[in-house]
Scaffold this motif. Structure first.
Motif, short mmCIF file in Angstrom:
data_model
loop_
_atom_site.label_atom_id
_atom_site.label_comp_id
_atom_site.label_asym_id
_atom_site.label_seq_id
_atom_site.Cartn_x
_atom_site.Cartn_y
_atom_site.Cartn_z
N ALA A 1 -6.93 17.28 4.89
CA ALA A 1 -6.19 16.97 3.66
C ALA A 1 -6.71 15.68 3.05
O ALA A 1 -7.15 14.76 3.75
N ILE A 2 -6.66 15.62 1.72
CA ILE A 2 -7.10 14.43 0.98
C ILE A 2 -5.87 13.65 0.52
O ILE A 2 -4.95 14.22 -0.08
N GLN A 3 -5.85 12.36 0.83
CA GLN A 3 -4.73 11.50 0.50
C GLN A 3 -5.17 10.41 -0.47
O GLN A 3 -6.25 9.83 -0.30
N ASP A 4 -4.32 10.12 -1.46
CA ASP A 4 -4.56 8.99 -2.36
C ASP A 4 -3.86 7.76 -1.80
O ASP A 4 -2.67 7.80 -1.48
N TYR A 5 -4.63 6.68 -1.68
CA TYR A 5 -4.11 5.42 -1.15
C TYR A 5 -4.24 4.35 -2.24
O TYR A 5 -5.34 4.12 -2.77
N LEU A 6 -3.13 3.71 -2.59
CA LEU A 6 -3.12 2.65 -3.60
C LEU A 6 -2.81 1.32 -2.92
O LEU A 6 -2.04 1.26 -1.96
N TYR A 7 -3.39 0.26 -3.47
CA TYR A 7 -3.19 -1.07 -2.89
C TYR A 7 -3.13 -2.10 -3.99
O TYR A 7 -3.82 -1.99 -5.01
N GLY B 1 0.84 -1.18 0.00
CA GLY B 1 0.00 0.00 0.00
C GLY B 1 0.88 1.24 0.00
O GLY B 1 2.03 1.18 0.43
N VAL B 2 0.35 2.34 -0.49
CA VAL B 2 1.12 3.57 -0.48
C VAL B 2 0.19 4.76 -0.26
O VAL B 2 -0.90 4.82 -0.83
N LEU B 3 0.60 5.65 0.63
CA LEU B 3 -0.05 6.95 0.77
C LEU B 3 0.78 7.93 -0.03
O LEU B 3 1.92 8.23 0.31
N LYS B 4 0.21 8.41 -1.12
CA LYS B 4 0.95 9.26 -2.04
C LYS B 4 1.22 10.64 -1.44
O LYS B 4 0.33 11.28 -0.90
N PHE C 1 3.00 0.82 -8.61
CA PHE C 1 1.67 0.27 -8.39
C PHE C 1 0.91 0.24 -9.71
O PHE C 1 1.05 1.13 -10.55
N HIS C 2 0.12 -0.83 -9.88
CA HIS C 2 -0.78 -0.95 -11.03
C HIS C 2 -0.01 -0.87 -12.35
O HIS C 2 -0.44 -0.23 -13.31
N ASN C 3 1.13 -1.53 -12.35
CA ASN C 3 2.01 -1.54 -13.52
C ASN C 3 1.51 -2.61 -14.49
O ASN C 3 1.95 -3.76 -14.47
N ASN C 4 0.57 -2.23 -15.34
CA ASN C 4 -0.09 -3.16 -16.26
C ASN C 4 0.84 -3.47 -17.44
O ASN C 4 0.95 -2.69 -18.37
#
Length: 261
Positions: free
Chosen positions: A40-46, A26-29, A199-202
């Motif tokens: 604050a708004i954070q983007d979280y990827l998983y 996971g990453v908090l950008k 992340f999400h490296n298609n």
């Protein structure tokens, strides 16, 4: 729940949950080591692959594609808003609420033509067959994180509603159509075996690219995420129960009539 291969073959049945790999990432950008700011708004990827099915066995899960194996993966992009921050010693405790985002479930095998998922590179988590698309349910405190210098621990819980319908050639339920999924996880620092460069490296893009590739930067907070996913299904309408009970009543009447003849 039952997992199928898209060709009519059952791979595992009697499933109650997807247990995702403890090497999930996971990453908090854009957070880095800075203290979050309330509002604050954070983007979280998983991203993670499913390592086992709770309640059922599938010997070919995560096996070599060339030898007939397959994998199921989860990829998500969720937007979080910081709701509170409290200083604790040399660190802090932050809580977040979910405000938007989506998640995809993917099936991949030799026949699907995707790349077997690889944590280090971030490839192969969203290039299989997309069999379920879900939008996150906003609202409520969904996660917290308590980092100190170089270490930290936290948790996350997200609820999702299905978009359209889950492809029954890959996932079905005996109780009715899948209507949503519930994700929960523990997350921690240091990232250890969950370290990834993207992340999400298609890598194949054979079923479209739902999530754009994101390269992890120095200002991101990379997390080890050990997740689990359960599913919700449609509950029959009261009228359906009435019809079922009426049908049972007819069968009972016929049975009694046969005994009396």
């Amino acid at each position: 729940m039952t997992v199928k291969d898209g060709l009519g073959n059952t791979l595992a049945s009697g499933i109650t949950a997807f247990d995702e790999n403890e090497t999930g990432s996971g990453v908090l950008k854009g957070v880095g080591s800075a203290v979050p700011v309330v509002g604050a708004i954070q983007d979280y990827l998983y991203q993670a692959n499913v390592v086992s099915f709770t309640g059922a066995l599938s010997p070919t899960l995560n096996g070599s594609f060339a030898a007939g194996g397959y994998e199921v993966t989860v990829a998500a992009h969720v937007q979080l808003q910081v709701t509170s921050v409290t200083a604790v010693g040399s660190g802090f405790v932050a809580t977040f609420k979910t405000i938007g985002g989506s998640a995809g479930l993917y099936y991949d095998s030799l026949a699907e033509g995707g790349f077997k998922s690889d944590t280090a590179s971030g490839k192969g988590f969203d290039d299989g067959h997309l069999f379920g698309m879900f939008n996150v349910t906003p609202g409520g405190v969904s996660s917290f994180f308590s980092p100190t210098v170089g270490t930290g621990i936290g948790s996350a819980a997200f609820d999702f509603k299905v978009v359209g319908a889950v492809d029954g050639n890959y996932l079905t339920s005996s109780t009715g159509p899948v209507t949503g999924m519930n994700f929960s996880s523990n997350q921690s620092l240091p990232v250890g075996t969950s370290a990834t460069t993207s992340f999400h490296n298609n890598s194949s893009n054979n079923f479209g690219d739902l999530f754009p590739t994101y390269a992890v930067g120095n200002n991101d907070m990379l997390l080890k995420v050990d997740g689990s996913t359960t599913f919700t299904t449609a509950v029959p309408e009261p009228s359906s129960y009435s019809l079922l009970l009426a049908g049972l009543g007819v069968f009972g009447f016929l049975a009694r009539r046969r005994r009396s003849v």
